[in-house]
Design an enzyme around this catalytic site. Structure first.
Site, PDB file in Angstrom:
ATOM      1  N   HIS A 273     -18.282   9.167  25.578  1.00 15.53           N
ATOM      2  CA  HIS A 273     -17.262   8.417  26.310  1.00 15.53           C
ATOM      3  C   HIS A 273     -16.516   9.267  27.336  1.00 15.53           C
ATOM      4  CE1 HIS A 273     -18.221   5.526  23.256  1.00 15.53           C
ATOM      5  NE2 HIS A 273     -17.289   4.674  23.634  1.00 15.53           N
TER       6      HIS A 273
ATOM      7  N   TYR B 287      20.113  -9.242  57.085  1.00 16.21           N
ATOM      8  CA  TYR B 287      19.777  -9.277  55.658  1.00 16.21           C
ATOM      9  C   TYR B 287      19.570  -7.901  55.047  1.00 16.21           C
ATOM     10  CZ  TYR B 287      18.874 -14.338  56.010  1.00 16.21           C
ATOM     11  OH  TYR B 287      18.988 -15.689  56.188  1.00 16.21           O
TER      12      TYR B 287
END
Length: 526
Positions: A88, A284
């Site tokens: 793995h 904003y």
């Protein structure tokens, strides 16, 4: 929870992102308590009993994944554990940061020490040795799909247990063989299920999430401070930060940010100078700081809360409940963190996005007294114009990185693992976005300080004034063009080293000020 000011008991104490980082940096000592050791020994004995009886139990005396129906003999169960670590270990790419690899060890030890994994006490002691002695395995960054555990990275992480792989040790990358010669360690003989217990789990995803929580918190805190500096530099209004407004839309993040910014602006001569101005409202990027920064705070809080559950969970497979109940489930699946990491990635990107807008706003020359491009003699000088090109590039790059990794799934393991989280990719990507945001905030810090200069001789409030003085020691006022990349690098170091946070805390303590809100504790990582 036990007192963790200098000590943490794996498997017993409650782990947070902040405590994990403290252990990784040697600020807290981690140990395994006798109570945890008893649970570990009992769980290990159950595995041994299962092997003796020969009843098929996934991962103990069977193969893995699509080989789950293949029976493994008692004699071969130990060989299987070594083989699984090797087969793995297929990771590729650059090694992950050493601190993230160390966090993986810490998080894995916490999970295994709960006593539901059937792993040997000696194996956990060896993992603890690696943590205590900063012998940190080298782990490639790519190869996990974040579902059957972070299989590939965890396999690389634990290769040194069986004398394979490489480690970072005393400032060098060496083979495990060289480490063993230097320390007199010997290879471990892994028993049944141990290999599977080591490589099943979400520790690659979770370790990246720990760093996301730490670094994004830093960016959020500094974005509030720098945003307040920009409000002063452009003489914005303080009214959008009044608690009376946010009590009517009481999102925790919004309230927290609004309170912080209003406190930072308190006592500012600059703000007092235009208290009666006729400007009706700000753009904003100034006016909606509580809503935008606050939304990102809420996303950060969501990740922190989910991560804390994960850090104190058992995420391998199968789980050993007792001798009569061993469950092969899906606790290794990274989806709970994967989705939250993608959310946090978007939240980070938006902090950089609105920061870029404030920088652009500062260059327009529409604020009284502040010249276009933040320089009086333009034409022959370009001023701060091109710095915003860089923040635009970074903000755009971040937008491209915001596609949610968890929206994708590619089946693996011959269809046995037919839905995966890709949380490992999301974690790596989120950190890349945050690193870009640090650079954007550094440029906004330089830009806000340049705007400040045109407000002299007026002074800011005590906190922002100290931050301005610190920055001016590193980066002088720009009256003409120069190599701004040098200024930016200094700004990035200030952001990465959290210097303006330290200054803020020092001034608060020295002058007995406060930035506290009713939600302050929730926005801490400890």
């Amino acid at each position: 929870m036990s007192d963790t000011s200098h000590h943490f008991s794996f498997g017993e104490d409650h782990l947070t992102a902040g405590i994990a980082i403290q252990i990784a940096r040697g600020e807290i000592k981690g140990t395994i308590s006798e109570a945890s050791r008893e649970k570990i020994r009992n769980s290990r004995q159950i595995v041994e009993n299962i092997v003796e009886k020969g009843h098929p139990v996934y991962g103990i005396n069977t193969g893995f994944g699509p080989l789950c129906t293949t029976k493994i003999s008692k004699e071969e169960t130990k060989i299987l554990q070594s083989n699984i670590l090797q087969s793995h270990s297929v990771g590729v790419g650059e090694p992950i940061d050493t601190e993230i690899a160390k966090l993986m060890l810490i998080l894995k030890l916490q999970s295994l020490a709960k006593g539901y994994s059937g792993i040997a006490e000696s194996t956990l002691d060896r993992i603890l040795w690696h943590i205590d002695n900063d012998a940190i395995p080298v782990v490639p960054c790519q190869g996990s799909v974040g579902a059957s555990g972070d299989l590939a990275p965890l396999s690389h992480l634990f290769l040194p247990l069986i004398s394979l792989g490489k480690v970072e040790f005393q400032g060098k990358t060496i083979t495990t063989g060289e480490l063993f010669k230097a320390t007199k360690l010997q290879s471990l003989d892994l028993g049944p299920k141990e290999g599977l217990a080591l490589i099943n789990g979400t520790q690659f995803i979770a370790a990246h999430a720990v760093k996301v929580v730490e670094k994004l918190q830093s960016c959020l805190s500094q974005a509030d401070i720098i945003g307040a500096m920009m409000i002063e530099g452009l003489q914005g209004s303080v009214k959008p930060f009044y608690k009376e407004l946010h009590a009517l839309r009481p999102f925790k993040g919004n309230i927290h940010v609004a309170s912080r910014v209003k406190s930072l602006l308190k006592g500012s001569e600059i703000m007092e100078d235009h208290i009666d101005c006729d400007r009706v409202q700000d753009p904003y990027s100034l006016r909606c700081i509580p809503q935008v920064h606050g939304a990102s705070r809420n996303a950060w809080l969501h990740l922190k809360e989910l991560l804390e559950v994960e850090l104190n969970s058992v995420t391998d497979n199968p789980i050993i409940i007792n001798e009569d109940l061993t469950i092969s489930g899906g606790s290794f699946h990274g989806q709970p963190l994967a989705m939250a990491i993608d959310y946090a990635c978007l939240a980070a990107s938006e902090v950089g996005n609105i920061s870029d807008r404030r920088i652009y706003l500062a260059l327009e020359g529409n604020s009284p007294g502040v010249p276009k491009l933040l320089m009086e003699d333009t034409g022959i000088n370009s001023g701060y114009m091109i710095l915003q090109y860089t923040t635009a590039a970074l903000a755009s790059e971040n937008k491209g990185l915001c596609f949610p990794s968890s929206a994708d799934s590619i089946p693996t393991s011959l269809g046995q693992e037919d839905h995966v989280s890709m949380g490992s990719i999301g974690g790596r990507k989120a950190l890349r976005v945050i690193e870009n945001v640090e650079k954007i905030l550094a440029i906004e810090l330089l830009t806000a300080a340049q705007a400040f200069e045109f407000r002299k001789p007026l002074k800011s409030g005590p906190i922002l004034d100290e931050i301005y003085k610190l920055l001016r020691k590193e980066v002088p006022f720009a009256s003409k063009d120069r190599v701004f990349a040098d200024d930016i690098e200094k700004g990035i170091k200030i952001i990465q080293n959290k210097i303006i946070i330290d200054i803020t805390n020092n001034v608060i303590k020295k002058k007995n000020l406060t930035l506290e809100t009713q939600f302050s504790n929730e926005f801490e990582i400890y």
